[in-house]
Design an enzyme around this catalytic site. Structure first.
Site, mmCIF file in Angstrom:
data_model
loop_
_atom_site.group_PDB
_atom_site.id
_atom_site.type_symbol
_atom_site.label_atom_id
_atom_site.label_comp_id
_atom_site.label_asym_id
_atom_site.label_seq_id
_atom_site.Cartn_x
_atom_site.Cartn_y
_atom_site.Cartn_z
ATOM 1 N N ASP A 1 0.834 -1.207 0.000
ATOM 2 C CA ASP A 1 0.000 0.000 0.000
ATOM 3 C C ASP A 1 0.865 1.252 0.000
ATOM 4 O O ASP A 1 1.946 1.274 0.602
ATOM 5 C CB ASP A 1 -0.895 -0.024 1.253
ATOM 6 N N ASN B 1 -10.432 -3.106 -6.832
ATOM 7 C CA ASN B 1 -9.566 -2.206 -7.604
ATOM 8 C C ASN B 1 -10.078 -1.931 -9.014
ATOM 9 O O ASN B 1 -9.634 -0.983 -9.668
ATOM 10 C CB ASN B 1 -8.147 -2.760 -7.696
#
Length: 236
Positions: free
Chosen positions: A15, A63
């Site tokens: 991340d 996503n």
């Protein structure tokens, strides 16, 4: 690190690529590009340490909702990574596996993944799992549906039979889950498998997560006492 026994299975939520790029006045795509280089270095370091399984959260089902240009760039970078690293994976005896719905991926990505998985199928030193088009909840529902489709009676459902239907079938659960960028949540990642995993959170953005950072995480894990529901007295 040489004196520390490495974990069998490390899972990472990579991340912070976008924020890394924003801090530098760069487009998000450059953050993803830098993140690819970080992944390459971490894979190599895990192989050096003797980690048996490394799972990287590469692309979640959620996503898909990101801007189309960004999604396209992510897939382009993945295809480039696979093409560039194929010979290195074979040389290091690293087997590539995908956790997730491969058939929903773009054709070029599917072809690259299937090719590298075939080329590395014989490799035994380490397994590199890419969680692609992956959802932890979906994985659990998928496993339940598979048991129902096979006509397994409720009383015959065991943890072992259920686990055999997961994407990680035949693999040990993660010992250590690392999340970079300061966030402290699972984000639908390995929800079943993380029952007794240890967590390591760092403020470091993924592109800056070096092999030395990985060493720190593994060293901290080595200093923890994993009880798996038992008491300290039972372990002594």
């Amino acid at each position: 690190m040489q004196s520390i026994t490495p974990p069998t299975h490390v899972a990472i939520i990579m991340d912070g690529n976008g924020r890394w790029a924003k801090q530098r006045g760069l487009p998000r795509t450059e953050g993803h590009r830098a993140g690819t280089e970080a992944a390459r270095a971490v894979v190599t370091r895990c192989r050096e340490l003797g980690v048996g399984y490394l799972t990287l959260y590469t692309f979640s089902k959620e996503n898909w909702a990101r801007p189309k240009d960004e999604v396209r760039t992510l897939f382009d970078l993945l295809t480039t990574f696979l093409t560039r690293e194929e010979s290195s994976l074979v040389k290091q005896s690293i087997r590539l596996k995908v956790l997730g719905e491969l058939e929903d991926m773009p054709l070029a990505v599917r072809q690259a993944l299937k090719h590298v998985m075939r080329r590395t199928a014989h490799c035994e030193a380490m397994t590199l799992n890419l969680a692609l088009n992956y959802s932890g909840r979906d994985e659990i529902v998928r496993a339940a549906k598979a048991l129902l489709a096979k006509g397994v009676a409720p009383e015959a459902v065991t943890e072992e039979r259920f686990e055999a239907e997961l994407w990680t079938a035949g693999q040990p659960d993660p010992d250590l889950i690392i999340r970079t960028s300061g966030e402290q949540r699972l984000s639908n990642y390995l929800l079943y498998q993380c029952a007794y995993a240890e967590f390591y959170f760092t403020d470091t953005y993924w592109p800056d997560f070096t092999p030395d950072e990985l060493d720190k995480a593994i060293a901290e894990l080595a200093g923890r006492r994993r009880r798996f529901g038992l008491t300290d007295e039972q372990l002594d």
